[in-house]
Design a protein around this motif. Structure first.
Motif, mmCIF file in Angstrom:
data_model
loop_
_atom_site.group_PDB
_atom_site.id
_atom_site.type_symbol
_atom_site.label_atom_id
_atom_site.label_comp_id
_atom_site.label_asym_id
_atom_site.label_seq_id
_atom_site.Cartn_x
_atom_site.Cartn_y
_atom_site.Cartn_z
ATOM 1 N N THR A 170 0.844 -1.197 0.000
ATOM 2 C CA THR A 170 0.000 0.000 0.000
ATOM 3 C C THR A 170 0.881 1.249 0.000
ATOM 4 O OG1 THR A 170 -1.660 -1.163 1.312
ATOM 5 C CG2 THR A 170 -1.845 1.234 1.185
ATOM 6 N N ILE A 171 0.648 2.128 -0.979
ATOM 7 C CA ILE A 171 1.327 3.431 -1.015
ATOM 8 C C ILE A 171 0.253 4.494 -0.818
ATOM 9 C CG2 ILE A 171 2.783 5.004 -2.338
ATOM 10 C CD1 ILE A 171 3.617 2.565 -4.049
ATOM 11 N N HIS A 183 -4.158 -7.491 -9.115
ATOM 12 C CA HIS A 183 -3.327 -7.805 -10.276
ATOM 13 C C HIS A 183 -2.007 -7.030 -10.279
ATOM 14 C CE1 HIS A 183 -6.932 -9.796 -11.634
ATOM 15 N NE2 HIS A 183 -7.601 -8.660 -11.632
ATOM 16 N N HIS A 184 -1.669 -6.373 -9.186
ATOM 17 C CA HIS A 184 -0.441 -5.570 -9.125
ATOM 18 C C HIS A 184 0.287 -5.825 -7.800
ATOM 19 C CE1 HIS A 184 -2.739 -3.401 -12.201
ATOM 20 N NE2 HIS A 184 -1.588 -2.919 -12.625
ATOM 21 N N PRO A 185 1.614 -5.703 -7.810
ATOM 22 C CA PRO A 185 2.375 -5.838 -6.564
ATOM 23 C C PRO A 185 2.150 -4.684 -5.585
ATOM 24 C CG PRO A 185 3.768 -6.215 -8.489
ATOM 25 C CD PRO A 185 2.490 -5.630 -8.993
ATOM 26 N N ALA A 186 1.682 -3.539 -6.104
ATOM 27 C CA ALA A 186 1.481 -2.364 -5.244
ATOM 28 C C ALA A 186 0.313 -1.544 -5.783
ATOM 29 C CB ALA A 186 2.745 -1.510 -5.193
ATOM 30 N N PHE A 187 -0.252 -0.696 -4.912
ATOM 31 C CA PHE A 187 -1.321 0.201 -5.358
ATOM 32 C C PHE A 187 -1.221 1.523 -4.605
ATOM 33 C CE2 PHE A 187 -3.149 -1.853 -1.656
ATOM 34 C CZ PHE A 187 -3.904 -0.860 -1.042
ATOM 35 N N VAL A 188 -1.809 2.553 -5.207
ATOM 36 C CA VAL A 188 -1.824 3.885 -4.604
ATOM 37 C C VAL A 188 -3.234 4.237 -4.159
ATOM 38 C CG1 VAL A 188 -1.321 6.339 -4.896
ATOM 39 C CG2 VAL A 188 0.047 4.658 -6.108
ATOM 40 N N PHE A 205 -2.202 4.098 10.383
ATOM 41 C CA PHE A 205 -1.691 3.353 9.230
ATOM 42 C C PHE A 205 -0.321 2.746 9.532
ATOM 43 C CE2 PHE A 205 -4.818 5.547 6.490
ATOM 44 C CZ PHE A 205 -5.198 4.482 5.690
ATOM 45 N N LEU A 206 0.552 3.528 10.141
ATOM 46 C CA LEU A 206 1.897 3.021 10.417
ATOM 47 C C LEU A 206 1.863 1.863 11.413
ATOM 48 C CD1 LEU A 206 3.865 6.396 10.536
ATOM 49 C CD2 LEU A 206 4.111 4.585 8.825
ATOM 50 N N HIS A 207 0.970 1.929 12.372
ATOM 51 C CA HIS A 207 0.851 0.846 13.353
ATOM 52 C C HIS A 207 0.077 -0.354 12.808
ATOM 53 C CE1 HIS A 207 2.675 2.300 17.050
ATOM 54 N NE2 HIS A 207 2.096 3.489 16.884
ATOM 55 N N GLY A 208 -0.889 -0.090 11.928
ATOM 56 C CA GLY A 208 -1.854 -1.132 11.595
ATOM 57 C C GLY A 208 -1.766 -1.755 10.220
ATOM 58 N N LEU A 209 -0.927 -1.215 9.314
ATOM 59 C CA LEU A 209 -0.906 -1.747 7.954
ATOM 60 C C LEU A 209 0.519 -2.149 7.576
ATOM 61 C CD1 LEU A 209 -3.052 -2.229 5.807
ATOM 62 C CD2 LEU A 209 -2.421 -0.060 4.765
ATOM 63 N N PRO A 210 0.835 -3.423 7.638
ATOM 64 C CA PRO A 210 2.202 -3.873 7.342
ATOM 65 C C PRO A 210 2.659 -3.447 5.943
ATOM 66 C CG PRO A 210 0.922 -5.656 8.316
ATOM 67 C CD PRO A 210 -0.042 -4.540 8.032
ATOM 68 N N GLY A 211 3.874 -2.907 5.896
ATOM 69 C CA GLY A 211 4.467 -2.537 4.618
ATOM 70 C C GLY A 211 3.987 -1.242 4.021
ATOM 71 N N VAL A 212 3.114 -0.503 4.709
ATOM 72 C CA VAL A 212 2.593 0.736 4.139
ATOM 73 C C VAL A 212 3.714 1.750 3.942
ATOM 74 C CG1 VAL A 212 2.023 1.830 6.359
ATOM 75 C CG2 VAL A 212 0.742 2.449 4.301
ATOM 76 N N ARG A 213 3.647 2.478 2.848
ATOM 77 C CA ARG A 213 4.562 3.594 2.586
ATOM 78 C C ARG A 213 3.711 4.835 2.395
ATOM 79 N NH1 ARG A 213 7.284 0.484 4.573
ATOM 80 N NH2 ARG A 213 9.250 -0.453 3.864
#
Length: 583
Positions: free
Chosen positions: A350-351, A416-421, A434-442
């Motif tokens: 997730t971006i 269908h994608h490795p990442a999304f915005v 988001f930082l605490h609850g969503l692994p890998g979020v940028r």
């Protein structure tokens, strides 16, 4: 020789039918004095005044008519409707509740109840009233389905909204309004191909429907097909030159001499809409855009002021609720910093792109989603929904629950994608969650001069309930100050755990900035990120036209063109929160 009540009534009927409302109001007022026990004349006087946009003056005449004939259902409905139009919703609803037990068919009262709730953006109340209305066996079934579907749409309940619009179209397959609503719902949820197919089919059957043509133009704009969009708008203008939705799209997308020819048409169309109505405000925005494009900034400011002044009365913003929400969100969010994590196996990255509305979030999304590995998802409500339970229900923050709520209803293209915005600007409020609850979020935060942001917001007509503050320059400043307080808090709690990009850097050096964003997001930079205007992703935000123009610096410092008009904003901006600004 004095005329009888019957003769006067016939004369009044002729005047109303001919649209001679001033003459009808004058004659009906005289007749009310001459025949004080005739309720009909008081009702006609009020009706004529309503048609002249003199609602408050009409109210005592409607009340008098009902006093003379207290059981008359039409008079009851008229008085309630007048209270609603006059924004006296509490009085209207008191009367609705009083009269409901007396009605065999409550459809009309429930419609008025739903209408009142709709105007106040009380979507749950609209749904309740419309649902009760659908239980009645009357002629308003399609109206209730439309109102309930629109309320579900405002609540971002795509499934239920679509179900209501489909049911409406089963009852009335040629209902052009329902076809337009369904198409816009599909477009807003990035089902562009389905929306265009629906509109093509509808226009085959109704080629001269202005609303469908304008919806098709909007669909083409979202895909970057500007020429096709203008073809449909030109056709719509031939059919209905007074369409405010058509005019505002034309004004936002045309330039130069081509735009100038529409200015007299917009001035003429303004006369067809009651002052202060939604359509009237739209055309004031259109005229503002036209004067702004011709660099007559003083005239543009006058029209934007009228447009926003009208909307601020139609769509009330309550800043105190935003201040309370700020305190609740901070209290509900665990302290930082937090550990960096990677997305769970099988989950796309997730971006988030966050910032103030009109700060460059759409451009940033288009840069990022130009990468072949990144899906564009527009502005998702998932973050607000995931956070709501911890803010309003006072639940202790649970990272896994937040994650499941956010990821449980993602668009199909994500799979269908490795990442999304997700470029919902207001997610800046929930950065800590988001930082605490969503692994890998940028998280990429876009920061832009608040004065340029203010001008850009003030020039736009937003339909989202959460953007009602944009109708008032002081409210825009208060929101800007609150946004800065959020960001200062997150910067202190989560240092280095999200990336801040200056809008000036984004448009001045796209290559260096896009490389910086790609590195932070864990992407291999590609040259396609240098040409966001070629991105075929659908755009449904206010930036739909600008984002197709290519990256430019024309808007930097643009607020100075309208410094005088923006004075209330600049005065209300907290200089201590914005020490970097030069005045």
């Amino acid at each position: 020789m004095a005329k009888s009540p019957q003769q006067i009534a016939q004369k009044l009927a002729s005047q109303l039918q001919a649209g001679q409302f001033g003459a009808a109001a004058k004659l009906a007022k005289t007749a009310t004095k001459q025949f004080p026990k005739e309720s009909h004349f008081a009702n006609v006087a009020a009706t004529a005044l309503i048609n002249m946009d003199r609602t408050r003056e009409a109210l005592p005449f409607f009340a008098k008519a009902l006093q003379l004939a207290p059981g008359h259902e039409e008079y009851q409905n008229n008085l309630i409707h007048a209270y609603i139009v006059a924004k006296q919703h509490e009085k209207a609803n008191e009367l609705i509740e009083r009269f409901l037990p007396t009605r065999k068919d409550a459809s009309k009262l429930l419609h008025l109840k739903a209408f009142s709730a709709q105007l106040q953006a009380k979507h749950e109340d609209t749904i309740v009233a419309a649902t009760k209305g659908l239980e009645q066996d009357g002629p308003l079934q399609t109206t209730f389905l439309e109102m309930r579907g629109m309320a579900y749409d405002h609540q971002n309940d795509f499934g239920r909204a679509l179900e209501d619009f489909d049911q409406l179209l089963e009852i009335d397959p040629d209902n052009c309004r329902a076809l337009q609503l369904k198409a816009n719902l599909l477009l807003d949820n990035y089902q562009t191909e389905n929306a265009i197919a629906l509109l093509e089919n509808a226009l085959d059957r109704h080629p001269k429907d202005c609303g469908l043509l304008t919806a098709m133009a909007s669909a083409h704009f979202s895909q970057g097909e500007v020429e096709s969009a203008h073809t449909h708008l030109d056709e719509a203008m031939k059919i209905n030159p007074n369409s405010s939705e058509t005019l505002i799209l034309l004004a936002k997308s045309l330039k130069g001499d081509v735009l100038q020819k529409y200015m007299p048409k917009a001035q003429e169309a303004l006369k067809a809409h009651p002052k202060g109505s939604s359509g009237w405000c739209n055309i004031q925005f259109a005229l503002g855009h036209m004067y702004f494009a011709s660099r007559n900034y003083q005239a543009a400011g006058r029209h934007y002021e009228k447009a926003n002044g009208g909307l601020s009365k139609l769509e009330i913003h309550r800043q105190e609720a935003e201040d309370t929400k700020f305190e609740k969100i901070l209290a509900a969010t665990p302290a930082g910093p937090c550990e960096w994590t990677e997305p769970r196996d099988g989950q796309p990255k997730t971006i988030l792109v966050v910032g103030q509305p009109r700060s460059g979030t759409t451009l940033t999304e288009m840069v990022l989603s130009s990468h072949p590995d990144v899906a564009s998802c527009g502005e998702l409500m998932n973050g607000a929904v995931a956070a709501k339970q911890f803010i309003d229900a006072d639940l202790e923050f649970d990272p896994k629950l937040f994650e499941s709520e956010y990821t449980g209803n993602l668009p199909e293209q994500v799979l269908h994608h490795p990442a999304f915005v997700d470029k919902m600007p207001s997610n800046y409020r929930h950065i800590g969650m988001f930082l605490h609850g969503l692994p890998g979020v940028r998280i990429i935060h876009i920061e832009r001069d608040p004065r340029d942001v203010a001008l850009s917001m003030w020039k736009e007509r937003f339909k989202a309930d959460g953007l009602r503050f944009t109708n008032d320059l002081v409210h825009i400043a208060q929101q800007a100050n609150l946004y800065r307080r959020y960001m200062r808090h997150w910067e202190k709690e989560f240092p280095g755990q999200f990336l801040t990009i200056r809008y000036d850097d984004l448009v001045s050096d796209l290559e260096a900035t896009s490389k910086k964003m790609a590195e932070f997001a864990g992407l291999d930079w590609t040259e396609a990120m240098m040409s966001p205007e070629r991105n075929k992703a659908s755009v449904r935000t206010a930036s739909v036209v600008q984002v197709r123009e290519g990256v430019h610096k024309k808007s930097l410092g643009g607020w100075r063109r309208m410094e005088e008009a923006l004075r209330p904003f600049n005065k209300a901006l907290d200089r201590d929160l914005w020490p970097e600004l030069e005045w």
